[in-house]
Design a protein around this motif. Structure first.
Motif, PDB file in Angstrom:
ATOM      1  N   PHE A  47       0.841  -1.204   0.000  1.00 52.77           N
ATOM      2  CA  PHE A  47       0.000   0.000   0.000  1.00 52.77           C
ATOM      3  C   PHE A  47       0.875   1.252   0.000  1.00 52.77           C
ATOM      4  CE2 PHE A  47      -2.178   3.363   2.338  1.00 52.77           C
ATOM      5  CZ  PHE A  47      -3.398   3.445   1.690  1.00 52.77           C
ATOM      6  N   LEU A  48       1.867   1.294   0.888  1.00 54.37           N
ATOM      7  CA  LEU A  48       2.754   2.453   0.969  1.00 54.37           C
ATOM      8  C   LEU A  48       3.615   2.581  -0.286  1.00 54.37           C
ATOM      9  CD1 LEU A  48       3.966   2.137   4.683  1.00 54.37           C
ATOM     10  CD2 LEU A  48       2.220   3.673   3.765  1.00 54.37           C
ATOM     11  N   SER A  49       4.074   1.459  -0.808  1.00 59.57           N
ATOM     12  CA  SER A  49       4.896   1.483  -2.019  1.00 59.57           C
ATOM     13  C   SER A  49       4.129   2.080  -3.190  1.00 59.57           C
ATOM     14  CB  SER A  49       5.364   0.068  -2.379  1.00 59.57           C
ATOM     15  OG  SER A  49       6.194  -0.466  -1.375  1.00 59.57           O
ATOM     16  N   GLY A  50       2.856   1.717  -3.296  1.00 55.18           N
ATOM     17  CA  GLY A  50       2.041   2.215  -4.393  1.00 55.18           C
ATOM     18  C   GLY A  50       1.860   3.713  -4.372  1.00 55.18           C
ATOM     19  N   GLY A  52       4.362   5.700  -3.261  1.00 57.73           N
ATOM     20  CA  GLY A  52       5.691   6.301  -3.279  1.00 57.73           C
ATOM     21  C   GLY A  52       6.249   6.615  -1.913  1.00 57.73           C
ATOM     22  N   TRP A  53       5.727   5.957  -0.872  1.00 53.20           N
ATOM     23  CA  TRP A  53       6.131   6.270   0.499  1.00 53.20           C
ATOM     24  C   TRP A  53       7.049   5.210   1.118  1.00 53.20           C
ATOM     25  CZ3 TRP A  53       0.467   7.559   2.310  1.00 53.20           C
ATOM     26  CH2 TRP A  53       0.080   8.761   1.718  1.00 53.20           C
ATOM     27  N   LEU A  54       7.414   4.209   0.354  1.00 50.99           N
ATOM     28  CA  LEU A  54       8.294   3.165   0.888  1.00 50.99           C
ATOM     29  C   LEU A  54       9.472   2.998  -0.066  1.00 50.99           C
ATOM     30  CD1 LEU A  54       8.185   1.096   3.343  1.00 50.99           C
ATOM     31  CD2 LEU A  54       7.697  -0.613   1.595  1.00 50.99           C
ATOM     32  N   GLU A  55      10.612   3.502   0.326  1.00 57.35           N
ATOM     33  CA  GLU A  55      11.798   3.415  -0.507  1.00 57.35           C
ATOM     34  C   GLU A  55      12.517   2.081  -0.261  1.00 57.35           C
ATOM     35  OE1 GLU A  55      14.125   6.841   0.392  1.00 57.35           O
ATOM     36  OE2 GLU A  55      12.491   8.257  -0.043  1.00 57.35           O
ATOM     37  N   VAL A  56      13.467   1.771  -1.145  1.00 60.15           N
ATOM     38  CA  VAL A  56      14.260   0.555  -0.985  1.00 60.15           C
ATOM     39  C   VAL A  56      14.970   0.585   0.373  1.00 60.15           C
ATOM     40  CG1 VAL A  56      16.254  -0.712  -1.861  1.00 60.15           C
ATOM     41  CG2 VAL A  56      14.548   0.183  -3.453  1.00 60.15           C
ATOM     42  N   TRP A  57      14.874  -0.506   1.106  1.00 61.55           N
ATOM     43  CA  TRP A  57      15.403  -0.732   2.452  1.00 61.55           C
ATOM     44  C   TRP A  57      14.552  -0.119   3.548  1.00 61.55           C
ATOM     45  CZ3 TRP A  57      18.220  -4.749   3.178  1.00 61.55           C
ATOM     46  CH2 TRP A  57      19.059  -5.199   2.152  1.00 61.55           C
ATOM     47  N   GLY A 148       7.049  -4.462  -9.888  1.00 60.02           N
ATOM     48  CA  GLY A 148       8.407  -3.998  -9.756  1.00 60.02           C
ATOM     49  C   GLY A 148       8.833  -3.673  -8.343  1.00 60.02           C
ATOM     50  N   VAL A 149       8.009  -4.018  -7.371  1.00 66.35           N
ATOM     51  CA  VAL A 149       8.348  -3.818  -5.951  1.00 66.35           C
ATOM     52  C   VAL A 149       8.559  -5.178  -5.310  1.00 66.35           C
ATOM     53  CG1 VAL A 149       7.543  -2.983  -3.705  1.00 66.35           C
ATOM     54  CG2 VAL A 149       7.091  -1.648  -5.774  1.00 66.35           C
ATOM     55  N   LEU A 150       9.763  -5.400  -4.773  1.00 69.19           N
ATOM     56  CA  LEU A 150      10.094  -6.657  -4.112  1.00 69.19           C
ATOM     57  C   LEU A 150      10.126  -6.446  -2.611  1.00 69.19           C
ATOM     58  CD1 LEU A 150      11.043  -9.635  -4.230  1.00 69.19           C
ATOM     59  CD2 LEU A 150      13.397  -8.759  -4.396  1.00 69.19           C
TER      60      LEU A 150
END
Length: 273
Positions: A47-50, A52-57, A148-150
């Protein structure tokens, strides 16, 4: 999802303030979004990734989950006191291949060992401790990719673990928590996760040793290496001596006079000699 949206709005404003006060170095420090009870830390992380609020790591950590999941969509019991987290991984070597699961396991095992817990890798996606009564499952890892989000869903038994009676009948081993084997006070899940993330991120950023050497490093921590094991998959079971891992993250078994490679299955110690 309404309650997740409400919590997200609050946490995002908190994150903005933190980034401003920390200065230039803040962008390089993995951020942890913390929630109370959620359906699943993986669901919240996507949800956060979608948005743009969750960056890599960056990661999501929850106090408890109502619909935590493990391999094969099995339910993951999630009472308060343990680590229930979802960590966003970079889609680049070595995480852009089937080796991602053992590499993630290696990072988590090494981080726990640095904290004083001698975790071992139980292929393909679990960690174990080995108290005097035999190996017991300490943690589980579930990798999921969408758009594209792992993400790596991670559960670590810190203060409690399922009883033997609560485990499914075909469970490969009983469970254990850090509290079960500790001789001193166990850190709160919130503080332990923060330290583990810092150690995993530092290990990944430390040159190219992880990309080039993960296989050898993982084999050094591989549970039952050199022992006779049974590998169970949808087609049945096979027995052989556990030799190590393949560059693709699979398992190498010595059987029928040759070394065979396997990419999936559930591993357990065999009763055969």
């Amino acid at each position: 999802m309404t309650s997740v949206c409400h919590s997200t709005a609050f946490e995002k404003s908190s994150r903005t303030g933190l980034a401003r006060s920390d200065g230039a170095g803040a962008a390089q420090t993995p951020f942890i979004w913390r929630f109370g009870e959620v359906s699943s830390s993986l669901d919240v992380a996507f949800f956060l990734s979608g948005r743009g609020w969750l960056e890599v790591w960056d990661s999501v950590q929850a106090v408890s989950q109502t619909a935590g999941r493990g391999q094969l969509r099995r339910s993951w019991a999630s009472p308060p006191g343990n680590i229930y987290a979802a960590l966003r991984l970079p889609l680049q070597p070595p995480f852009d291949s089937t080796a991602a699961a053992p590499v993630m396991g290696l990072l988590l095992a090494r981080a726990l060992r640095a904290e004083g817990w001698p975790a071992l890798l139980k292929w393909p996606n679990d960690l174990a401790l080995c108290p005097p009564d035999g190996p017991r499952k300490l943690a589980g890892i579930l990798l999921e990719e969408r758009g594209g989000v792992l993400l790596a869903g991670i559960g670590v038994n810190v203060n409690s673990s399922p009883s033997d009676a609560a485990l499914r009948a075909d469970a490969a081993m009983p469970a254990v928590s850090l509290n079960d084997v500790s001789q001193s006070a166990v850190p709160l899940a919130e503080f332990l996760w923060r330290r583990l993330v810092k150690r995993m991120h530092s290990a990944y950023d430390d040159g190219h040793s992880l990309t080039d050497q993960w296989k050898n490093q993982a084999e050094e921590l591989l549970l039952w290496r050199g022992r006779h094991v049974c590998l169970v998959d949808g087609q049945g079971s096979v027995h052989g001596r556990l030799e190590g891992l393949t560059p693709a993250g699979g398992l190498r078994l010595w059987r029928n006079g040759r070394c065979e490679e396997w990419l999936s299955g559930s591993l357990r110690l065999s009763e055969r000699l």
